[in-house]
Design an enzyme around this catalytic site. Structure first.
Site, PDB file in Angstrom:
ATOM      1  N   ARG A   1       3.043  -8.922   3.968  1.00 32.18           N
ATOM      2  CA  ARG A   1       2.101  -8.252   3.060  1.00 32.18           C
ATOM      3  C   ARG A   1       2.940  -7.437   2.083  1.00 32.18           C
ATOM      4  O   ARG A   1       3.704  -6.549   2.504  1.00 32.18           O
ATOM      5  CB  ARG A   1       1.178  -7.355   3.879  1.00 32.18           C
ATOM      6  CG  ARG A   1       0.297  -6.428   3.062  1.00 32.18           C
ATOM      7  CD  ARG A   1      -1.045  -7.018   2.752  1.00 32.18           C
ATOM      8  NE  ARG A   1      -1.891  -6.023   2.090  1.00 32.18           N
ATOM      9  CZ  ARG A   1      -2.985  -6.317   1.409  1.00 32.18           C
ATOM     10  NH1 ARG A   1      -3.394  -7.569   1.316  1.00 32.18           N
ATOM     11  NH2 ARG A   1      -3.702  -5.384   0.828  1.00 32.18           N
TER      12      ARG A   1
ATOM     13  N   GLN B   1     -17.731   4.373   2.610  1.00 37.19           N
ATOM     14  CA  GLN B   1     -18.195   5.586   3.272  1.00 37.19           C
ATOM     15  C   GLN B   1     -17.924   5.607   4.774  1.00 37.19           C
ATOM     16  O   GLN B   1     -17.581   6.643   5.323  1.00 37.19           O
ATOM     17  CB  GLN B   1     -19.699   5.777   3.019  1.00 37.19           C
ATOM     18  CG  GLN B   1     -20.012   6.275   1.631  1.00 37.19           C
ATOM     19  CD  GLN B   1     -21.502   6.376   1.384  1.00 37.19           C
ATOM     20  OE1 GLN B   1     -22.058   5.631   0.602  1.00 37.19           O
ATOM     21  NE2 GLN B   1     -22.157   7.292   2.065  1.00 37.19           N
TER      22      GLN B   1
ATOM     23  N   TYR C   1       3.478   1.983   2.054  1.00 33.72           N
ATOM     24  CA  TYR C   1       4.091   2.362   3.336  1.00 33.72           C
ATOM     25  C   TYR C   1       5.604   2.145   3.270  1.00 33.72           C
ATOM     26  O   TYR C   1       6.157   1.816   2.219  1.00 33.72           O
ATOM     27  CB  TYR C   1       3.430   1.587   4.485  1.00 33.72           C
ATOM     28  CG  TYR C   1       1.983   1.984   4.697  1.00 33.72           C
ATOM     29  CD1 TYR C   1       1.658   3.263   5.136  1.00 33.72           C
ATOM     30  CD2 TYR C   1       0.937   1.093   4.435  1.00 33.72           C
ATOM     31  CE1 TYR C   1       0.321   3.647   5.321  1.00 33.72           C
ATOM     32  CE2 TYR C   1      -0.388   1.468   4.613  1.00 33.72           C
ATOM     33  CZ  TYR C   1      -0.691   2.745   5.052  1.00 33.72           C
ATOM     34  OH  TYR C   1      -2.002   3.123   5.220  1.00 33.72           O
TER      35      TYR C   1
ATOM     36  N   GLU D   1       0.806  -1.228   0.000  1.00 33.78           N
ATOM     37  CA  GLU D   1       0.000   0.000   0.000  1.00 33.78           C
ATOM     38  C   GLU D   1       0.838   1.277   0.000  1.00 33.78           C
ATOM     39  O   GLU D   1       0.327   2.361   0.246  1.00 33.78           O
ATOM     40  CB  GLU D   1      -0.991   0.012   1.179  1.00 33.78           C
ATOM     41  CG  GLU D   1      -2.362  -0.557   0.851  1.00 33.78           C
ATOM     42  CD  GLU D   1      -2.389  -2.087   0.839  1.00 33.78           C
ATOM     43  OE1 GLU D   1      -1.460  -2.703   1.410  1.00 33.78           O
ATOM     44  OE2 GLU D   1      -3.296  -2.649   0.229  1.00 33.78           O
TER      45      GLU D   1
ATOM     46  N   HIS E   1      -1.517   3.985  -1.894  1.00 32.19           N
ATOM     47  CA  HIS E   1      -2.593   4.951  -1.617  1.00 32.19           C
ATOM     48  C   HIS E   1      -2.601   6.098  -2.618  1.00 32.19           C
ATOM     49  O   HIS E   1      -3.612   6.753  -2.795  1.00 32.19           O
ATOM     50  CB  HIS E   1      -2.462   5.490  -0.194  1.00 32.19           C
ATOM     51  CG  HIS E   1      -2.845   4.473   0.851  1.00 32.19           C
ATOM     52  ND1 HIS E   1      -4.002   3.741   0.777  1.00 32.19           N
ATOM     53  CD2 HIS E   1      -2.218   4.061   1.972  1.00 32.19           C
ATOM     54  CE1 HIS E   1      -4.071   2.919   1.811  1.00 32.19           C
ATOM     55  NE2 HIS E   1      -3.001   3.088   2.547  1.00 32.19           N
TER      56      HIS E   1
END
Ligand code: SF4
Length: 712
Positions: free
Chosen positions: A221, A345, A173, A171, A259
């Protein structure tokens, strides 16, 4: 056991850890990991998933050092109080037979520290579009210290009683930042070519393995494809995967995208299972080692198809466990599942701003420790709180008292098939829910679950309300699953659902038969006074969603989420030439309230479909062939249109409130019927749940309450 899930329900293994099945609950930062409650709420969250059949679960990230924390309030493993909470969580989950892996985390340049927090660090001083900060480039000694931090974190995990660790290396990081040429501009032992850029992640795995010993499961991961132009290429990913295995990883959990990637990965516009081939490439590189597929997989049937069609070993699912803690057990039993609709949401969009996570379709997330209390988790967005104002009556009237004894009312069960009349238990009361949109259905579900005798009245021929419109939008078909799940649950719980039965002012006698009434009558589209607005080709959004006869040139008046959904629906490729779709909005920003993780992806899709957006619109006038207006630059324009759809807001459908007041029955008004300002499905469903809790509290005042929120 239902058939068709044989591969998913087969036992699995990661290192020496035996797994009951092939589904792993992926890591989710919840926002209450560091709450000062001795870990009670966090333990309850995971215990609810254990009870629902979850196998291995991965915690949200636990930072290996203060500089590695993602946002203020993030749990840091150097903090003894945080470790004490984790010890309780790991202990309780283990005692319940669950398997919990601690995720070791360092945000690197994505860190968004408090003003007095440590500066973000990274391999190189490359600005972060997430934090809008430029991190400090780490000196070589600082890099080695972070490797030690990961090892110390892993040691803590084992000592605290966790079943495994997962190293967060995807992601975008810190570990990814070392791997990528975009963010690693070093020319030392930690960067300069692919081999040296891989070295940090490999060193972390090696150090973690050394810290926990040979028998403790270590999952890495990693990113299978960063989806960034100029990012890590596929050959490097494959080499890296092999190096991670050689360093001691027992399994590779393959994420997709950073991201900041310009490609949606988990939004509703992404077809389920879309990223499985990325995990398969990693699997091909490492052979026999367990590899997990992840991202945008929301059903066990999809997981079964993945396991059947690939050589992948396990499937990681995260948000689906928010939507339904009993995802595995319900699927195993062939029962309806509360499907995650990928709206983001209440989960990702909140996590992105450091708020407490919940779930649109499951407002009990975060309240597992005390589901019937109505206590909202600290820091929860007030619009999604379980607390309704003391009176939700838009007229401001006070609550009528609950009668001391239940109203005698026996609703005949007209539905064929087995129906459980839970409401027959002592203390149950008769409640009418008027409106079978998501808010009303949720209220009815929670009241019935608590043992009350519930009758739902829906004016339309089918339940679902606005969700029945939403599910026609490309990517939102799963909204129909929410309705299907709730109506199936109502049937199971013995709720009587009358469709095609509006409740109006003449129904006072009917309403008197109930101890309480939940008014969930929703909204009606607002039709602004518009020259030409009565022409036959002008329609409101409700009609347009259900009308298949849209013309080839569609003008949508409005700039909110509904207007965007309509443009998305109208521009969907189909038979015939593409439609020309134009959105006309008064403001200068389309869909300003749409969630951060979704808005950019949806707008990019509209751009791809060549939907035209005109901002600053004034002086609208419709004629049979066009919409005439003055745009934000002051220029007069005519937009050709053979269909004009008005999506310019909503008004509460609250006429029943006056009747309910006249009758004097206890009541709550929820969702759009209460207030359309800031209305979204998260708030509407949370209010349905809150209304059920409020009824419970009122009934409790008579000493005859039952519990709300028991596991289904
Ligand atoms: Fe899924 Fe939406 Fe719930 Fe998040 S809030 S878990 S995306 S249904």
């Amino acid at each position: 056991m239902t058939t068709g899930l044989e591969r998913v329900l087969r036992p699995g293994r990661i290192g020496r850890l035996a797994l009951p099945h092939r589904i792993v609950m992926g890591a989710m930062h919840l926002g209450w990991e560091n709450r000062d409650d001795d870990g009670r709420a966090l333990a309850a969250f995971y215990l609810a998933r254990v009870a629902g059949g979850a196998g291995l679960m991965v915690t949200g990230g636990a930072a290996v050092s203060a500089a590695g924390a993602d946002v203020p309030g993030f749990g840091v493993l150097d903090d003894a109080a945080f470790r004490d909470r984790l010890r309780r969580v790991a202990g309780e989950v283990g005692a319940a037979g669950g398997l919990l892996a601690l995720q070791l985390f360092h945000a690197g340049r994505y860190a968004r520290p408090a003003a007095d927090g440590p500066r973000p660090v990274a391999p190189s001083a490359v600005p972060s579009p997430i934090s809008r900060l430029t991190p400090d480039a780490l000196p070589a000694a600082g890099v080695a210290r972070i490797v030690e931090d990961f090892a110390r974190g892993a040691h803590h995990a084992r000592e605290l009683g966790f079943s495994a660790v997962e190293i967060m290396g995807s992601e975008g990081y810190l570990i990814d930042q070392f791997l990528s040429p975009l963010t690693n501009r070093r020319d030392d032992e930690w960067g300069g070519d692919p081999q040296r850029r891989m070295r940090f992640g490999v060193a972390v795995v090696r150090a973690v393995r050394a810290a926990v010993g040979a028998d403790f499961p270590v999952v890495m991961r990693m990113t299978g494809d960063d989806l960034l132009p100029g990012g890590t290429d596929r050959d490097t990913v494959a080499q890296y995967a092999r190096a991670l295995v050689a360093a001691g990883a027992d399994a590779l959990n393959v994420g997709v995208g950073w991201h900041e990637s310009p490609v949606p990965t988990v939004q509703a516009v992404v077809p389920p299972g879309h990223w499985v081939p990325v995990a398969s490439v990693v699997k091909a590189a490492v052979g026999g080692l367990p590899v997990l597929a992840s991202n945008r997989i929301n059903r066990l049937t999809q997981a079964e198809a993945i396991l059947a069609g690939t050589t992948l070993d396990l499937v990681s699912m995260a948000r689906p466990f928010l939507a339904d803690p009993a995802l595995v057990e319900r699927s195993r039993a062939g029962r309806p599942v509360n499907i995650c609709v990928a709206c983001n949401q209440a989960c990702i969009d909140r996590s992105l701003v450091g708020a407490v996570v919940s779930c649109m379709v499951n407002p009990l997330v975060g309240r597992e420790a005390d589901p019937g209390s109505g206590a909202a988790p600290a820091g929860t967005d007030p619009t999604a709180s379980a607390e309704l104002p003391a009176s939700t009556d838009p007229t401001g009237s006070a609550d009528p008292p609950m009668p001391a004894e239940p109203v005698i009312h026996v609703e005949p069960v007209t539905r064929a098939g087995p129906v459980v009349r839970v409401g027959a238990v002592a203390g149950s009361r008769a409640v009418a829910v008027v409106g079978a949109g998501p808010a009303g259905l949720r209220a009815a579900h929670d009241l019935a679950l608590a043992g009350h005798r519930v009758t739902v009245y829906e004016a339309d021929r089918e339940p679902g309300g606005q969700f029945r419109l939403a599910c026609r939008v490309p990517g939102k078909a799963d909204y129909a699953e929410t309705i299907r799940f709730l109506t199936a649950e109502l049937t199971r719980l013995g709720v009587v659902l009358h469709t095609g039965r509006p409740v109006a002012g003449a129904d006072e006698d009917l309403l008197r038969r109930y101890d309480g009434v939940i008014v969930a009558t929703g909204v009606v589209p607002r039709r602004p006074d518009l020259p030409g607005g009565a022409l036959p080709h002008v329609r409101d959004y409700g009609t347009a969603f259900t009308d298949d006869a849209l013309g080839r040139r569609v003008a949508v008046i409005g700039g909110g989420g509904i207007a965007v959904d309509l443009a998305h629906l109208a521009s969907e490729p189909g038979a015939g030439p593409p439609r020309q779709v134009t959105i006309l909005l008064r403001g200068d920003r389309l869909a300003p309230r749409m969630g951060r993780s979704t808005r950019w992806a949806v707008l990019a899709e509209l751009r791809r479909r060549q939907v035209t957006v005109v901002t600053g619109v004034r002086g609208l006038r419709v004629d049979p062939d066009a919409v005439h207006l003055v745009d934000g630059t002051g220029a007069a324009r005519s937009v050709p249109a053979d269909t004009v759809v008005v999506a310019a807001g909503q008004l509460p459908a609250d006429a029943l409130v006056r009747t309910v007041r006249r009758v004097g029955v206890w009541h709550r008004v929820v969702g759009g019927a209460r207030d359309t300002v800031g209305l979204d499905a998260v708030r509407a469903i949370a209010e349905g749940h809150a209304a059920a809790l409020a009824f419970q509290r009122a009934a409790r005042g008579t000493g005859r309450a039952l519990r709300v929120g028991e596991p289904a």
